[in-house]
Design a protein around this motif. Sequence first.
Motif, PDB file in Angstrom:
ATOM      1  N   MET A  24     -19.241  -8.812 -28.680  1.00 30.62           N
ATOM      2  CA  MET A  24     -18.210  -8.143 -29.471  1.00 30.62           C
ATOM      3  C   MET A  24     -18.777  -7.599 -30.785  1.00 30.62           C
ATOM      4  N   ALA A  25     -19.830  -8.229 -31.303  1.00 29.25           N
ATOM      5  CA  ALA A  25     -20.396  -7.799 -32.577  1.00 29.25           C
ATOM      6  C   ALA A  25     -21.141  -6.482 -32.450  1.00 29.25           C
ATOM      7  N   PHE A  26     -21.760  -6.238 -31.307  1.00 26.01           N
ATOM      8  CA  PHE A  26     -22.552  -5.023 -31.129  1.00 26.01           C
ATOM      9  C   PHE A  26     -22.190  -4.318 -29.836  1.00 26.01           C
ATOM     10  N   LYS A  27     -22.141  -3.021 -29.916  1.00 27.17           N
ATOM     11  CA  LYS A  27     -21.924  -2.181 -28.744  1.00 27.17           C
ATOM     12  C   LYS A  27     -23.230  -1.435 -28.495  1.00 27.17           C
ATOM     13  N   THR A  48     -29.224   2.499 -28.590  1.00 26.00           N
ATOM     14  CA  THR A  48     -28.357   2.772 -29.730  1.00 26.00           C
ATOM     15  C   THR A  48     -27.432   1.576 -29.893  1.00 26.00           C
ATOM     16  N   LEU A  49     -27.440   0.994 -31.103  1.00 22.94           N
ATOM     17  CA  LEU A  49     -26.643  -0.192 -31.408  1.00 22.94           C
ATOM     18  C   LEU A  49     -25.580   0.139 -32.433  1.00 22.94           C
ATOM     19  N   GLY A  90     -37.608  -6.700 -38.850  1.00 23.96           N
ATOM     20  CA  GLY A  90     -36.528  -6.192 -38.014  1.00 23.96           C
ATOM     21  C   GLY A  90     -35.823  -4.990 -38.611  1.00 23.96           C
ATOM     22  N   PHE A  91     -34.701  -4.636 -38.004  1.00 21.49           N
ATOM     23  CA  PHE A  91     -33.934  -3.462 -38.402  1.00 21.49           C
ATOM     24  C   PHE A  91     -32.549  -3.884 -38.894  1.00 21.49           C
ATOM     25  N   GLU A 100     -30.110   4.118 -34.130  1.00 17.63           N
ATOM     26  CA  GLU A 100     -30.540   4.760 -32.898  1.00 17.63           C
ATOM     27  C   GLU A 100     -32.036   4.546 -32.743  1.00 17.63           C
ATOM     28  N   MET A 101     -32.401   3.882 -31.677  1.00 10.97           N
ATOM     29  CA  MET A 101     -33.811   3.734 -31.361  1.00 10.97           C
ATOM     30  C   MET A 101     -34.168   4.907 -30.473  1.00 10.97           C
TER      31      MET A 101
END
Length: 175
Positions: A24-27, A48-49, A90-91, A100-101
């Motif tokens: 739920m925290a990340f799409k 893409t996170l 990290g990012f 966006e990676m």
Amino acid sequence: MSLKLISAAVLAATLSTAAFAGDMAFKVTDSYARSASANAKTGAAFITLMNMSDSDDRLIGAASPAAKRVELHTHLENDGVMKMVHVEEGFPVAAGEMIEMQRGGKHVMMMGLNGSLEQGAMVPVTLTFEKAGDMEVMVPVDLERKPMKGHGMMKHGKKGNGAGQGAGHGNASDS
């Protein structure tokens, strides 16, 4: 019920909640993986996170059974040469924001591939966040994605400083 059965039920509920909270925290959208060739020892995943939570977080690691070692990487330009570097810190992903990676930029680097990345296969990748914990995503292999334009040769740097003279990775379209 026995104490063992109750403990197992509590553990299962706790693990389910942790996985649900991370989901739920990340799409995750627009993910894909590729390698340079069928015999390549390295590959990369691009994801893409979107941080769907109310708090800032940080992607601090990644893992995959597809490779012996997995790191978060980015590219830095130095004298017209793109260098790939490991980003140990990290990012950051701010609340309500996305990262966006993409090829030529941030990505998940897979080194020591355990097999070839074949078109249409799915690669399991576990993303580790500072606050949200682990999140497993299935990343499709898409070897037909077109490379980004304008990126030249890359060299692998050391530990995020961009100054290393590691082995070359070919041109940017290879990773």
